[in-house]
Enzyme design. Structure first.
Site, short mmCIF file in Angstrom:
data_model
loop_
_atom_site.label_atom_id
_atom_site.label_comp_id
_atom_site.label_asym_id
_atom_site.label_seq_id
_atom_site.Cartn_x
_atom_site.Cartn_y
_atom_site.Cartn_z
N GLN A 242 5.52 4.40 -0.05
CA GLN A 242 4.29 3.88 0.55
C GLN A 242 3.22 3.63 -0.51
OE1 GLN A 242 3.18 4.85 4.48
NE2 GLN A 242 1.10 5.41 3.92
N GLU A 243 3.14 4.51 -1.53
CA GLU A 243 2.13 4.32 -2.58
C GLU A 243 2.37 3.00 -3.32
OE1 GLU A 243 1.52 7.56 -5.31
OE2 GLU A 243 0.53 6.25 -6.77
#
Ligand SMILES: Cc1cc2nc3c(=O)[nH]c(=O)nc-3n(C[C@H](O)[C@H](O)[C@H](O)COP(=O)(O)OP(=O)(O)OC[C@H]3O[C@@H](n4cnc5c(N)ncnc54)[C@H](O)[C@@H]3O)c2cc1C
Length: 381
Positions: A242-243
């Site tokens: 997700q980052e």
């Protein structure tokens, strides 16, 4: 057919967010850049309007929204011309650690504040001698009775000045294998032994409070361990998809905004003969190449958002997107400045700020070389 299915609720949310940013953020962006920080109250304002940590469930005060709300916040924030109100970092990078790995007690204690903006968060991995290689982390965590003693220092920590809590990565020096030695700890502002250092002067991201953090025999209760002891490395890896995706999204949205601006500029700026410079074939070819880059980037990012929402394993693709999108954004911003000529060099030009801010995106959130290193491994090369 659109890749992403935004509903009426999503559109309404975007409209409200845009109105908020037009009133409370954009008019002050230049000042915040000059101040090298945003006012702390802006976090409360944006939180109170429901634009922070939208994925947090209603039980903890959140919206319980899907990842499209995060995409909307990321896109709209990209148009604000400031980086200090790092809503995406807080909502989609740091808070998810508490949401996923936190105990019920930790969630009740921290999540409502993360939603309302009463709690600004940071994550502290990087140290003066440990950036890409987390196995060289030197900050130690030693248990003593009901407490854990943290010692060491962190650097380049986003939200370092404003953070009310920081998730610190530290190792148990008694464990030999560095990958099994790391754990995550929640440290609250004001804990004795936790000092915020100086804010770092950077080439870009001027309004963002990137700082050093120091832990000198900082005692925290054992209950501030986040997740399981020794699983820090795995927890960090678990959140990297997700980052990297949000980093790629920010770059793609930023490039789109820059493209829209430069198209307008070239249509409305005349050369010596009095014709808009967009009528020159050389300029047209440049703009076409830029528009193609942005279109390809946006399409890929939207596909990845859909896959991420479908819980697919897209570590390879998000790593590809992180390096390609940030390089693409750098290309777009650089070419825009060239097209603007001398106007490209003046501080009042938002594209100049964008160009400076884009530069760092190939370095943070895992350098682009590290992305290629990971992809090569995943491709079993
Ligand atoms: C504005 C900003 C905000 C940041 N925010 C945060 C934050 O909130 N929290 C946090 O923990 N950190 C943060 N960072 C730190 C950031 O994540 C690190 O800068 C990044 O991980 C790179 O580490 P390093 O600078 O120590 O470079 P190094 O790891 O020392 O790398 C130096 C060079 O060597 C290359 N390299 C290293 N290892 C390899 C390899 N195995 N293969 C190929 N090349 C390699 C790198 O790509 C790079 O070019 C931030 C940094 C910046 C600039």
């Amino acid at each position: 057919m659109d890749i992403l299915n935004y509903t009426e609720e999503h559109h309404e949310f975007r409209k409200r967010l845009r109105a908020f940013l037009d009133k409370e953020v954009k008019p002050y962006a230049k000042q915040w850049e000059e101040d090298h920080i945003v006012p702390r109250e802006i976090w409360n304002k944006i939180g109170q309007q429901g634009f922070l940590s939208t994925s947090i469930s209603k039980e903890y005060g959140g919206l319980g929204g899907d990842f499209l709300y995060s995409a909307i916040v990321c896109e709209e924030m990209a148009s604000t011309g400031q980086t200090g109100l790092a809503a995406t970092l807080h909502s989609d990078v740091v808070v998810p650690y508490i949401d996923e790995y936190g105990s019920e007690e930790q969630k009740r204690k921290y999540l409502p504040g993360c939603v309302s903006g009463d709690i600004v968060t940071a994550v502290a991995m990087t140290e003066p001698g440990a950036g890409s290689d987390l196995s060289s982390i030197q900050t130690t965590a030693i248990e003593e009775g009901d407490e854990i003693i943290l010692s060491g220092s962190k650097t380049f920590i986003s939200n370092g000045i404003h953070c009310d809590i920081v998730i610190v990565v530290a190792k148990d020096p008694a464990v030999e294998n560095p990958y099994n030695s790391l754990s995550l700890y929640i440290v609250e502002k004001g804990t004795p032994g936790f000092e915020k250092g100086k804010q770092l002067e950077k080439m870009g991201w001027h309004s963002q409070d990137t700082a050093e953090l120091f832990f000198n025999n900082c005692r925290i209760p054992k209950t501030n361990l986040l997740g399981e002891k020794g699983f820090g490395f795995l927890m960090l890896m678990g959140k990297l998809q997700q980052e990297r995706l949000v980093c790629a999204m920010g770059a793609a949205y930023g490039a789109q905004i820059c493209l829209n601006q430069i198209l307008e500029y070239c249509k409305n700026t005349c050369d010596a003969s009095g014709k808009p410079i967009s009528k020159s074939q050389a300029v047209q070819f440049t703009l076409v190449e830029m528009a193609t880059d942005v279109k390809i980037g946006r399409t890929f990012v939207e596909k990845l958002i859909a896959d991420h929402m479908g819980k697919k394993d897209i570590k390879t693709e998000t790593s590809m997107a992180k390096f390609w999108m940030t390089e693409m954004a750098n290309r777009i911003l650089g070419r825009s400045l060239e097209l603007m000529g001398d106007f490209g060099t003046v501080e009042i030009n938002p594209a100049l700020r964008g160009w400076r801010d884009a530069r760092v995106t190939s370095i943070f959130a895992g350098t682009n070389e590290i992305m290629k290193f990971i992809i090569a491994k995943l491709m079993k090369l």
